[in-house]
Design an enzyme around this catalytic site. Structure first.
Site, PDB file in Angstrom:
ATOM      1  N   ASP A 129       2.278 -26.791   3.780  1.00 17.08           N
ATOM      2  CA  ASP A 129       2.963 -28.016   3.359  1.00 17.08           C
ATOM      3  C   ASP A 129       2.112 -28.818   2.378  1.00 17.08           C
ATOM      4  O   ASP A 129       2.607 -29.373   1.413  1.00 17.08           O
ATOM      5  CB  ASP A 129       3.297 -28.890   4.581  1.00 17.08           C
ATOM      6  CG  ASP A 129       4.463 -28.288   5.367  1.00 17.08           C
ATOM      7  OD1 ASP A 129       5.148 -27.393   4.796  1.00 17.08           O
ATOM      8  OD2 ASP A 129       4.670 -28.677   6.522  1.00 17.08           O
ATOM      9  N   CYS A 130       0.808 -28.862   2.664  1.00 17.44           N
ATOM     10  CA  CYS A 130      -0.052 -29.657   1.771  1.00 17.44           C
ATOM     11  C   CYS A 130      -0.571 -28.873   0.576  1.00 17.44           C
ATOM     12  O   CYS A 130      -0.974 -29.441  -0.431  1.00 17.44           O
ATOM     13  CB  CYS A 130      -1.192 -30.280   2.564  1.00 17.44           C
ATOM     14  SG  CYS A 130      -1.956 -29.150   3.730  1.00 17.44           S
ATOM     15  N   TYR A 131      -0.591 -27.540   0.707  1.00 14.91           N
ATOM     16  CA  TYR A 131      -1.024 -26.688  -0.414  1.00 14.91           C
ATOM     17  C   TYR A 131       0.063 -25.659  -0.687  1.00 14.91           C
ATOM     18  O   TYR A 131      -0.009 -24.527  -0.217  1.00 14.91           O
ATOM     19  CB  TYR A 131      -2.315 -25.946  -0.048  1.00 14.91           C
ATOM     20  CG  TYR A 131      -3.543 -26.809   0.046  1.00 14.91           C
ATOM     21  CD1 TYR A 131      -4.153 -27.292  -1.111  1.00 14.91           C
ATOM     22  CD2 TYR A 131      -4.112 -27.117   1.271  1.00 14.91           C
ATOM     23  CE1 TYR A 131      -5.300 -28.064  -1.029  1.00 14.91           C
ATOM     24  CE2 TYR A 131      -5.256 -27.887   1.359  1.00 14.91           C
ATOM     25  CZ  TYR A 131      -5.844 -28.364   0.200  1.00 14.91           C
ATOM     26  OH  TYR A 131      -6.983 -29.120   0.282  1.00 14.91           O
TER      27      TYR A 131
END
Ligand code: SF4
Ligand code: SF4
Lengths: 502, 128
Positions: A129-131
């Site tokens: 989700d963040c990368y």
């Protein structure tokens, strides 16, 4: 008389420090005596330049947009370890290229970076989700990286063993090419110019000691892996900024049929604090013993063929088994001296100050061998105890019949006492049929130089024999050359296949 | 001067070198020979002044010949003067000078190729 490190550093700042390279010390002590040498000399510089496989670098690439959490990372097709954070990797020098084999590896990536060349970074990720990003390919130069920190777990060996080869074939090792029948001796290390030889008690070399590393100002992190000063094999873990390094002191190399490595130039400046340090820096090549080991014996403890000194090795010839044998070095003494003289110039020009270790290293410990919990897989385990045998005076026809009856391709040939004297294969028999004119007995067609194994030989060594001589079975013999079994490539193949799957 | 002679056995496979020695009286040293069932490659050393004539004679007998002017060449940009090449060369081509620099006596080289693979820095090659 004693000297403090502060006093030496003040002299460095004032420009009147007296620095010499370690190879000059024996002469200086000879001329001035130990007291005189201590008065005259403040710092002794050392250096070494040789293959140091245990080297590599942490690289930080910065974040891409959208960002990627790199899981597997390649630099010019050489895989770097990506199991650290999102945009860091550790490139080890011995890792080989996936496309160019051992002609290019981690060491070459580092040399290219230091030379200013662009290197292709390729990385993949599962995406999070963040990368969210799943792959990236980009070309980077050293200046594009946030950090490129060389961290070498094991460098600057105090001394090395030398290598020779008793077997009848050329060996390709990390000690270079070893000619058959003690054809040459290969050695490594700078002898009396080596950093740890000049301070074996590790009084001035320890965690925090500033050093010369590949042209940069580096630092000793702590004891190197396999550090074994108790046996004369101390090592250092070192670190330095690749951005300050120069190709003059960092070179990729390939040991034929062995693999990639990096030649590292490393030097330490040793402060002459007292007479004890004068004595240790007075070490000569004649004082440093080196064991010449037989690399023909494929075990951890290789037999010592002869004990010599660096002075003898450097002379270019040693006597082995009653003959003169040429010696040559794998590491470069010329470059080692260049390291020591460059470091001397740095100090003379006030560019490099000394400091004592913030933490001393252990100077007596001994490295342990690996603890193995599984029993060693030996020939005994998988050999077949069914042996088909014949004697050399029987006819080829009898041999053919025995082969058929035994459903085998190999007959061992035994003498009257049951000792192994030859081997015949189905191939030998077919050949004898085609090439008429040779005699009709087993002894006319058998192979007399039989490659063999023993019950307690490691399976990998037996496998290497089959591969090297391109044969499909090995008779297993006891001490008296009596055949106790057969090891075939088929049995071995099955076993090795199972092992690789794990 | 070193000459590299290659010939195929089909063209007779006669003892070319022996004949030439006999006819001309020139001393020829065979430095290296690789001969299999179909072809042969022989490296010979001849006195410089007779090289031309010997070359012509070899050619007239159906073999090919090449003058090896250089022997092994070293890339100074790659060599680190380690000396690994010294002990493996059968002809003592390499030696360490007083400055610990490795020097070459190219004239001795018989192009056996051993040093090319033994040099960890890939600094040596066969010039042509
Ligand atoms: S082995 Fe290669 S690098 Fe070492 S001295 Fe010889 S040519 Fe130079
Ligand atoms: S090719 Fe052979 S003879 Fe020539 S220098 Fe190399 S090792 Fe020596």
């Amino acid at each position: 008389m004693e000297k403090s490190i502060e006093e030496i550093n003040r002299k460095i700042r004032e420009g009147n420090v007296r620095v010499v390279t370690a190879d000059e010390m024996p002469r200086i002590i000879g001329e001035l005596g130990e007291e005189g040498a201590l008065e005259e000399v403040d710092v002794v510089t050392t250096g070494t330049f040789g293959a140091m496989c245990s080297s590599g670098a942490f690289l930080n690439f910065g974040h891409a947009d959208p960002p990627i959490r790199m899981e597997r990372v390649w630099l010019n097709d050489v895989e770097a370890y990506g199991g650290i954070a999102a945009v860091d990797a550790y490139i080890g020098v011995t890792q080989q290229s996936e496309t160019r084999g051992d002609e290019y590896g981690g060491a070459h990536v580092m040399e290219d970076l230091v030379s200013g060349a662009g290197v292709e970074l390729h990385a993949i990720s599962r995406g999070t989700d963040c990368y969210p990003r799943r792959s990236i390919t980009t070309e980077l130069k050293l200046e594009d990286l946030n950090q490129a920190v060389m961290v070498n777990p094991r460098n600057s060996y105090q001394r090395y063993n030398a290598a020779t080869n008793s077997t009848d074939r050329t060996l390709f090792t990390y000690m270079g090419t070893l000619l058959p029948n003690y054809g040459n001796v290969s050695f490594s290390g700078a002898g009396s110019l080596s950093p740890l030889q000049n301070d074996p008690k590790l009084r001035t070399i320890g965690s925090g000691t500033p050093i010369f590393l590949c042209g940069a100002r580096g630092i000793v992190v702590g004891e190197g892996t396999q550090h074994s000063p108790g046996t004369g094999f101390g090592t250092l873990m070192v670190s330095g900024d690749m951005k300050q390094m120069s190709r003059d002191f960092l070179r990729a190399a390939t040991m034929q049929h062995y693999g990639v490595t990096l030649y590292v130039g490393l030097g330490v400046a040793i402060p002459l604090l007292d007479l004890d340090m004068v004595r240790s820096t007075g070490v000569r090549d004649e004082d440093i013993g080196v064991d010449i080991l037989d690399y023909g014996v494929p075990r951890r403890s290789r037999p010592t063929v002869k004990k010599v000194t660096y002075a003898e090795l450097k002379s270019g010839r040693v006597e082995l088994m009653g003959e003169e044998v040429k010696t040559s070095s794998l590491s470069s003494y010329r470059f080692a001296r260049r390291v020591a003289t460059t470091l001397r110039e740095w100090i003379e020009r006030g560019k490099f100050e000394l400091s004592l270790p913030t933490q001393r290293l252990n100077s007596t410990k001994v490295a342990m061998p690996m603890k193995e919990t599984e029993p060693m897989p030996t020939v005994k385990e998988i050999m077949s105890r069914m042996v088909h045998a014949i004697t050399e005076d029987e006819s080829i026809k009898t041999a053919a019949r025995k082969l058929l009856r035994g459903d085998t391709n190999h007959l061992v040939v035994l003498d009257h006492a049951g000792r192994l004297v030859g081997i015949v294969t189905t191939y030998d028999i077919s050949k004898s049929v085609v090439q008429e004119g040779r005699g009709g007995l087993v002894k006319d067609i058998m192979t007399r130089q039989v490659i063999r194994t023993t019950m307690d030989e490691h399976l990998d060594i037996a496998a290497q024999k089959l591969e090297r001589y391109n044969i499909s079975a090995l008779p297993v013999v006891d001490r008296d050359s009596r055949v106790v079994g057969m090891l075939t490539a088929i049995d071995l193949g099955k076993l090795l296949e199972r092992r690789w799957k794990r | 001067m070193k000459l590299l002679l290659t010939y195929s056995k089909r063209k007779g496979g006669e003892p070319i070198i022996a004949r030439i020695v006999k006819e001309t009286g020139v001393l020829i040293t065979v430095e290296r020979a690789n001969i299999d069932t179909l072809a042969g490659e022989v490296l010979i050393d001849v006195p410089d002044e007779s090289a031309r004539m010997i070359c012509d004679l070899i050619k007239s007998r159906g073999a090919e010949v090449r003058i090896l002017e250089q022997g092994i060449v070293r890339d100074e940009n790659e060599c680190v003067d380690c000396g690994a090449c010294i002990s493996i060369c059968p002809k003592d081509v390499f030696y360490m000078d007083h400055e610990w620099k490795v020097q070459l006596r190219k004239g001795r080289c018989i192009l056996c190729g051993r040093c090319i693979v033994a040099c960890p820095h890939r600094a040596l090659s066969q010039s042509q």
